[in-house]
Design an enzyme around this catalytic site. Structure first.
Site, PDB file in Angstrom:
ATOM      1  N   CYS A 187      24.354 -10.759  76.268  1.00  0.00           N
ATOM      2  CA  CYS A 187      25.463  -9.955  76.791  1.00  0.00           C
ATOM      3  C   CYS A 187      25.072  -9.429  78.168  1.00  0.00           C
ATOM      4  O   CYS A 187      23.992  -8.854  78.340  1.00  0.00           O
ATOM      5  CB  CYS A 187      25.746  -8.804  75.837  1.00  0.00           C
ATOM      6  SG  CYS A 187      26.991  -7.632  76.429  1.00  0.00           S
ATOM      7  N   CYS A 214      24.694  -5.195  77.742  1.00  0.00           N
ATOM      8  CA  CYS A 214      23.591  -4.534  77.029  1.00  0.00           C
ATOM      9  C   CYS A 214      22.383  -5.428  76.801  1.00  0.00           C
ATOM     10  O   CYS A 214      21.360  -4.952  76.327  1.00  0.00           O
ATOM     11  CB  CYS A 214      24.087  -3.971  75.710  1.00  0.00           C
ATOM     12  SG  CYS A 214      24.418  -5.218  74.438  1.00  0.00           S
ATOM     13  N   CYS A 231      30.646  -8.226  71.872  1.00  0.00           N
ATOM     14  CA  CYS A 231      29.244  -7.976  71.550  1.00  0.00           C
ATOM     15  C   CYS A 231      29.218  -6.878  70.490  1.00  0.00           C
ATOM     16  O   CYS A 231      29.830  -5.819  70.672  1.00  0.00           O
ATOM     17  CB  CYS A 231      28.496  -7.540  72.808  1.00  0.00           C
ATOM     18  SG  CYS A 231      26.817  -6.952  72.494  1.00  0.00           S
ATOM     19  N   CYS A 287      27.361  -3.421  72.055  1.00  0.00           N
ATOM     20  CA  CYS A 287      27.990  -2.519  73.038  1.00  0.00           C
ATOM     21  C   CYS A 287      29.513  -2.576  73.034  1.00  0.00           C
ATOM     22  O   CYS A 287      30.156  -1.770  73.698  1.00  0.00           O
ATOM     23  CB  CYS A 287      27.458  -2.816  74.441  1.00  0.00           C
ATOM     24  SG  CYS A 287      28.039  -4.382  75.148  1.00  0.00           S
ATOM     25  N   CYS A 336      35.057 -19.383  72.927  1.00  0.00           N
ATOM     26  CA  CYS A 336      35.358 -19.620  74.336  1.00  0.00           C
ATOM     27  C   CYS A 336      34.996 -18.350  75.094  1.00  0.00           C
ATOM     28  O   CYS A 336      35.675 -17.336  74.969  1.00  0.00           O
ATOM     29  CB  CYS A 336      36.839 -19.949  74.468  1.00  0.00           C
ATOM     30  SG  CYS A 336      37.327 -20.491  76.095  1.00  0.00           S
TER      31      CYS A 336
END
Length: 146
Positions: free
Chosen positions: A55, A58, A103, A106, A126
Site C-alpha cells: 500500500c 501505510c 487496504c 489503513c 483491478c
C-alpha cells in the site's frame, strides 16, 4: 473513516491531514477520496520483476507478483491478494453495484474486484497503480507507517 474491515491487525487511524503530508496529491485522491487514475498511466502495469506490492499509504503488503497478470485493462491486475490484506465494500457510484477493495490496515482505496479473472480464483483485482509501491524481491519492505 468508518470501520469497514475485520482483520487480525488493528486498523491504522490517521487524520487525513497527515496522509496529505506524506502522499502525492494523486495518491491522496485515489487512496482517501476513492478516485481512479487513468488507464495505462501506471508504470506498475508493465512491471514484470518478482516482488511485493505494498500500500502506498501505510506500506502494508497487499499482493505478491505470483498473483499478477496482464488483464489488458490498463491497470495492474491480480487474481488474489495476500491473505487478510484487503477489506471490501459495495460501491454504487455507477449504474450497477461493484465490489470496491481497500487496504485492511489503513483503509486506503485500491480498486475494484471483478469476477472475470483467470484461474484459480476467477477474480480480477483491478488496482490503481498510484495506490501501490513495488518492492523488488531481495529488497527489504519499507517499514509500516504509523
Amino acid at each position: 473513516m468508518p470501520e469497514l474491515f475485520a482483520t487480525g491487525e488493528p486498523q491504522l487511524k490517521k487524520p487525513h491531514e497527515e496522509w496529505r503530508r506524506v502522499l502525492t496529491p494523486e495518491q491522496y485522491t485515489v487512496l482517501f477520496e476513492e478516485g481512479t487514475e487513468r488507464a495505462c498511466t501506471s508504470p506498475l502495469n508493465d512491471e514484470k520483476r518478482a516482488g511485493t506490492y505494498v500500500c502506498a499509504a501505510c506500506h502494508a503488503p497487499l499482493f505478491s507478483t505470483d498473483a499478477k497478470y496482464d488483464s489488458g485493462t490498463g491497470w495492474p491486475s491480480f487474481f488474489t491478494p495476500i491473505p487478510g490484506a484487503l477489506g471490501t465494500k459495495k460501491d454504487f457510484k455507477l449504474f450497477w453495484p461493484r465490489t470496491e477493495y481497500h487496504c485492511a490496515r489503513c483503509g486506503g482505496h485500491q480498486g475494484h474486484v471483478f469476477d472475470d479473472g483467470p484461474a484459480p480464483t476467477g477474480q480480477r483485482f483491478c488496482n490503481n497503480g498510484v495506490a501501490l509501491t513495488f518492492v523488488p524481491l531481495g529488497e527489504p519492505l519499507p517499514p509500516l507507517r504509523d
